[in-house]
Write an enzyme that holds these catalytic residues in place. Structure first.
Site, short mmCIF file in Angstrom:
data_model
loop_
_atom_site.label_atom_id
_atom_site.label_comp_id
_atom_site.label_asym_id
_atom_site.label_seq_id
_atom_site.Cartn_x
_atom_site.Cartn_y
_atom_site.Cartn_z
N TYR A 199 0.77 -1.25 0.05
CA TYR A 199 0.19 -0.01 -0.08
C TYR A 199 1.14 1.29 0.16
CZ TYR A 199 -3.75 -3.03 1.62
OH TYR A 199 -4.58 -4.26 1.79
N LYS B 11 -12.89 0.59 4.98
CA LYS B 11 -12.03 2.10 4.74
C LYS B 11 -12.87 3.03 4.54
CE LYS B 11 -10.68 3.40 0.86
NZ LYS B 11 -10.08 3.65 -0.55
N SER B 12 -12.68 4.31 5.20
CA SER B 12 -13.45 5.52 4.82
C SER B 12 -12.69 6.61 5.40
CB SER B 12 -14.74 5.53 5.80
OG SER B 12 -15.36 6.80 5.48
N ARG C 224 -18.75 8.79 8.39
CA ARG C 224 -18.74 7.30 8.25
C ARG C 224 -17.54 6.57 9.23
NH1 ARG C 224 -20.17 5.64 3.20
NH2 ARG C 224 -21.47 7.45 3.20
#
Length: 273
Positions: free
Chosen positions: A60, A240-241, A246
């Site tokens: 990543y 994921k956010s 959220r």
């Protein structure tokens, strides 16, 4: 930078005890495709809210951002579960060790809680040698738990048969549209926990009419009911956010339970086109 928000008590979050005796928070936050420059703010905001589990990977390119976020939040390192994954280019024993040392330097920590083989390589026997090196890293304390990601049943069975070392986790793509029931049953028989990447199908499941119907019935958001579905399957998830609201909604799923009928309704999503 994300605005700070009042957190939720992380003690309310469920944990899953792995086959090596460690307890992993069942809900975390993922940083897949988050640029390194933005990762620190995301991780710090998540930890401020009460998350105690962060999933990253060497591939990543944002492990350094995870480390900066951890330090910015000021949370005790021992209270946070950090997962990273061995890059595909390091599938030899020496390379796996060197790759972990690089991860530890970027994260700014002396250990990771879970080290995964990100994907199986082309040679199952070579993967078994790498797996032995992973077990040695667990034995010397630089890694608390070891596991695999994106492995099918055949490749897991080969690892176990060849090395005698059972993974603690297999991280696979799993959600109500792709429940992977046969794979999860096999993992349970082996004593291996299932982690789900893509638990919301990149958010598309929140638009599904079944998720919206169940959410209306229980007074929650579609994302919350889908994540609750995962928890009740025993699956470990880390949506994921980058949106603060959220992030908070995804965390706030410990105080309700889906009925059997609601679970079955969400499970029926796999039959929809």
């Amino acid at each position: 930078m994300m605005a700070a928000m009042a957190g939720l008590p992380h003690t309310a979050l469920p944990h899953v005890t792995l086959n090596d005796g460690t307890a992993i928070p069942q809900l975390g936050v993922g940083v897949y495709r988050v640029p390194d420059a933005e990762t620190a703010d995301l991780v710090a905001a998540a930890l401020d809210l009460g998350y105690r589990h962060v999933d990253t990977a060497q591939q990543y390119g944002n492990e350094a951002g995870v480390g900066r976020g951890l330090r910015a939040a000021g949370v005790d390192r021992d209270d946070v579960w950090i997962t990273t994954k061995l890059d595909d280019d390091h599938h030899t024993p020496d390379a796996a060790v060197a790759a972990l040392e690089g991860s530890l330097e970027r994260l700014g920590t002396d250990h990771v809680d879970l080290y995964l083989v990100h994907r199986p390589g082309p040679d199952a026997d070579a993967d078994a040698e790498t797996w032995r090196a992973m077990a040695a890293l667990r034995a010397d304390g630089r890694v608390r738990s070891i596991g695999v990601s994106n492995f099918d049943r055949r490749r897991i069975d080969h690892l176990v048969r060849t090395t005698g070392v059972v993974p603690s986790v297999n991280q696979i793509r799993c959600n109500p549209r792709l429940p992977r029931r046969g794979t999860r049953r096999h993992l349970r028989r082996r004593g291996i926990a299932t982690e789900a990447h893509g638990p919301l199908r990149e958010g598309r499941l929140t638009e599904h009419p079944v998720a919206r119907q169940v959410a209306a019935q229980v007074g929650r958001t579609p994302a919350q009911v889908v994540l609750r579905w995962h928890l009740q399957q025993g699956t470990i998830v880390f949506p994921k956010s980058a949106d603060p609201q959220r992030l908070r909604e995804n965390l706030d799923i410990a105080d309700f339970t889906l009925s059997r009928r609601e679970v079955l309704a969400l499970s029926s999503m796999r039959r929809w086109l």
